[in-house]
Design an enzyme around this catalytic site. Structure first.
Site, PDB file in Angstrom:
ATOM      1  N   ARG A   1       1.026  -1.200   0.048  1.00 36.31           N
ATOM      2  CA  ARG A   1       0.258  -0.500   0.155  1.00 36.31           C
ATOM      3  C   ARG A   1       1.083   1.100  -0.117  1.00 36.31           C
ATOM      4  O   ARG A   1       1.073   2.123   0.862  1.00 36.31           O
ATOM      5  CB  ARG A   1      -0.648  -0.253   1.166  1.00 36.31           C
ATOM      6  CG  ARG A   1      -1.807  -1.196   1.198  1.00 36.31           C
ATOM      7  CD  ARG A   1      -2.664  -1.755   0.172  1.00 36.31           C
ATOM      8  NE  ARG A   1      -3.912  -0.693   0.073  1.00 36.31           N
ATOM      9  CZ  ARG A   1      -5.111  -1.458   0.926  1.00 36.31           C
ATOM     10  NH1 ARG A   1      -5.054  -2.065   2.083  1.00 36.31           N
ATOM     11  NH2 ARG A   1      -6.183  -0.612   0.789  1.00 36.31           N
TER      12      ARG A   1
ATOM     13  N   GLN B   1      -1.019   3.168  -6.090  1.00 31.69           N
ATOM     14  CA  GLN B   1      -2.093   3.553  -5.135  1.00 31.69           C
ATOM     15  C   GLN B   1      -2.881   3.053  -7.420  1.00 31.69           C
ATOM     16  O   GLN B   1      -4.512   2.630  -6.897  1.00 31.69           O
ATOM     17  CB  GLN B   1      -2.313   4.270  -5.186  1.00 31.69           C
ATOM     18  CG  GLN B   1      -2.103   4.906  -3.550  1.00 31.69           C
ATOM     19  CD  GLN B   1      -2.670   6.240  -3.095  1.00 31.69           C
ATOM     20  OE1 GLN B   1      -2.258   7.178  -4.193  1.00 31.69           O
ATOM     21  NE2 GLN B   1      -2.698   6.024  -1.682  1.00 31.69           N
TER      22      GLN B   1
ATOM     23  N   ASP C   1      -3.936  -0.673  -7.087  1.00 27.95           N
ATOM     24  CA  ASP C   1      -4.696  -1.238  -5.784  1.00 27.95           C
ATOM     25  C   ASP C   1      -5.878  -1.499  -6.251  1.00 27.95           C
ATOM     26  O   ASP C   1      -6.956  -0.822  -5.513  1.00 27.95           O
ATOM     27  CB  ASP C   1      -4.868   0.005  -4.750  1.00 27.95           C
ATOM     28  CG  ASP C   1      -4.890  -0.119  -3.619  1.00 27.95           C
ATOM     29  OD1 ASP C   1      -5.431  -1.735  -2.899  1.00 27.95           O
ATOM     30  OD2 ASP C   1      -4.839  -0.095  -2.470  1.00 27.95           O
TER      31      ASP C   1
ATOM     32  N   SER D   1      -8.110  -1.887  -2.387  1.00 27.16           N
ATOM     33  CA  SER D   1      -8.870   0.128  -2.299  1.00 27.16           C
ATOM     34  C   SER D   1     -10.236   0.046  -3.544  1.00 27.16           C
ATOM     35  O   SER D   1     -11.368   0.018  -2.728  1.00 27.16           O
ATOM     36  CB  SER D   1      -8.013   1.237  -2.582  1.00 27.16           C
ATOM     37  OG  SER D   1      -6.908   0.494  -1.392  1.00 27.16           O
TER      38      SER D   1
ATOM     39  N   TYR E   1      -1.663  -0.517   8.837  1.00 23.45           N
ATOM     40  CA  TYR E   1      -2.446  -0.638   8.986  1.00 23.45           C
ATOM     41  C   TYR E   1      -2.844  -1.409  10.618  1.00 23.45           C
ATOM     42  O   TYR E   1      -2.052  -0.642  11.777  1.00 23.45           O
ATOM     43  CB  TYR E   1      -2.278  -2.625   8.526  1.00 23.45           C
ATOM     44  CG  TYR E   1      -2.726  -2.865   7.247  1.00 23.45           C
ATOM     45  CD1 TYR E   1      -3.378  -2.459   6.474  1.00 23.45           C
ATOM     46  CD2 TYR E   1      -1.390  -2.895   6.276  1.00 23.45           C
ATOM     47  CE1 TYR E   1      -3.290  -2.639   4.836  1.00 23.45           C
ATOM     48  CE2 TYR E   1      -1.617  -2.708   4.553  1.00 23.45           C
ATOM     49  CZ  TYR E   1      -2.801  -2.960   4.523  1.00 23.45           C
ATOM     50  OH  TYR E   1      -2.998  -3.034   3.198  1.00 23.45           O
TER      51      TYR E   1
END
Ligand code: NAD
Length: 366
Positions: free
Chosen positions: A120, A125, A128, A131, A226
């Site tokens: 991450r 991104q 991803d 997500s 996380y």
């Protein structure tokens, strides 16, 4: 170099790994693209749209012989021998979930990548998938709750009386949780949220929800951002705290997860007993054990008048937009791993190192 897109094999999978738009862009950037006949139909992308975008539409055997197969779910074990030996496959799966399949991919000398293993980090991104698909799931979870509950979401003042707004509690304010907050707010609910990572408080409040505060003595966040597993004592405190919070909620959307671990239990059977009849829990963690002790994966049950929904693969139930985002993720990943028409396998690169499950006959992630 030819990219192949199969029809997804799983019965509950309506997504497709490439949309016509993204297939067309890949074609313009120099790839050949071959789609299995009907692969996009369940996501509302007809074969003709792929053809118009410059992709070839063909039968499964021909597609499976492509240089790089891109798909949503992992290959089906029985079909691995039909893939091009020494080719590549990009999909989304936990290698630990099926070690036999991973060994089989290695034996067939496939270079397999799993996009759920992406780090991450900022430069990953655009690729991803966790997500993008969690965004869809968070949104859809609220709609499931809205249709299961016997109430309206917004406050209404009518000639037939005044209705109070529904109270929605979101547990876990990661990507899915934040999208659930935004969706519930748009429908007019009063929204509360809880997470063990204090950093999310501002994000929750910026979406117009209240953050429920519980004093946590330990650091509940990893360096990577996380959540960590809580100590037994803090977890006990959390369960007592949430048993109080769920009593006031009409709807609970539970999204709490710890990467690579079973989902934390946040709502015990006793806490469900304390909830109002007619309340609804939508447990997005059903796939990894559930945030509610009573959740049954893939089922909808009712206990003491409380409906507990444990939906699986929610992103697939919004297949058009979920596929659109997935396809964009896949194409960003392809741009990263292919250079000058060849696979670029630089294992010094964190994205390639962490996503590559098998290569050159070896299992690299299990
Ligand atoms: P996730 O699916 O792993 O977990 C969902 C949420 O559950 C998290 O917010 C987590 O804190 C929470 N949670 C875990 N245990 C809990 C407990 N016992 N009680 C209450 N809540 C609990 O999370 P995610 O949606 O994948 O996102 C995780 C993090 O990654 C977030 O900080 C997110 O902003 C970040 N992220 C970063 C990037 C990037 O590229 N930089 C991309 C996506 C997400």
């Amino acid at each position: 170099m030819r990219i192949g897109v199969p029809q997804e094999a799983a019965a509950n999978e309506r997504r497709v790994a490439l949309t016509p738009d993204v297939a067309g862009r890949l074609k313009k950037s120099g790839f050949e693209v071959m789609i299995e006949r009907g692969a996009g139909t369940a996501a509302f992308f007809p074969d003709e749209a792929y053809t118009a975008a410059g992709a070839a539409v063909s039968d499964r055997n021909s597609v499976l012989q492509s240089d790089i197969m891109v798909q949503v779910q992992a290959p089906v074990p029985a079909e691995v021998p039909r893939y091009r030996e020494g080719g590549a496959v990009v999909a989304s799966f936990q290698p630990g979930g099926d070690p036999a399949l991973v060994r089989q991919l290695a034996q067939h000398r496939l270079t397999a990548f799993s996009l759920v293993l992406l780090p991450r980090i900022t430069r990953a991104q655009p690729m991803d998938v966790l997500s993008s698909q969690a965004t869809v799931a968070g949104y859809k979870a609220v709609l499931l709750a809205a249709s299961a509950i016997g109430k309206l979401f917004p406050m209404l003042v009518t000639a037939a009386g005044t209705l109070p707004a529904a109270r929605v509690l979101i547990l876990g304010a990661g990507v899915a949780g934040l999208q659930a907050i935004a969706t519930a707010r748009r429908l007019g609910a009063i929204v509360f949220a809880f997470d063990v990572r204090p950093a999310v408080k501002e994000q929750v409040q910026s979406l117009g929800a209240s953050f429920l505060e519980m004093a946590i003595d330990e650091h509940a966040e990893t360096a990577g951002g996380y959540a960590k597993e809580l100590s037994e004592e803090t977890h006990r405190k959390e369960l007592a705290f949430l048993a109080g919070a769920v009593k006031d909620a009409d709807i609970v959307i539970a999204t709490a997860a710890i990467p690579g671990k079973k989902a934390p239990v946040l709502i015990t059977a006793a806490a469900v007993q304390g909830m109002k009849p007619g309340s609804v829990i939508v447990d997005l963690a059903a796939e990894t054990g559930g945030n509610c002790e009573l959740t049954q994966a893939g089922a909808e049950i009712v206990r003491n008048g409380v409906a507990i929904l444990g939906p699986l693969n929610l992103a697939s139930t919004v297949p058009l937009h979920a596929s659109q985002m997935y396809a964009k993720n896949v194409s960003a990943f392809l741009a990263h791993i292919v250079q000058d028409g060849r696979l670029r396998l630089d294992f010094e690169d964190q994205i390639i190192r962490e996503t590559c499950v098998t290569h050159a006959g070896e299992v690299r992630k299990s």
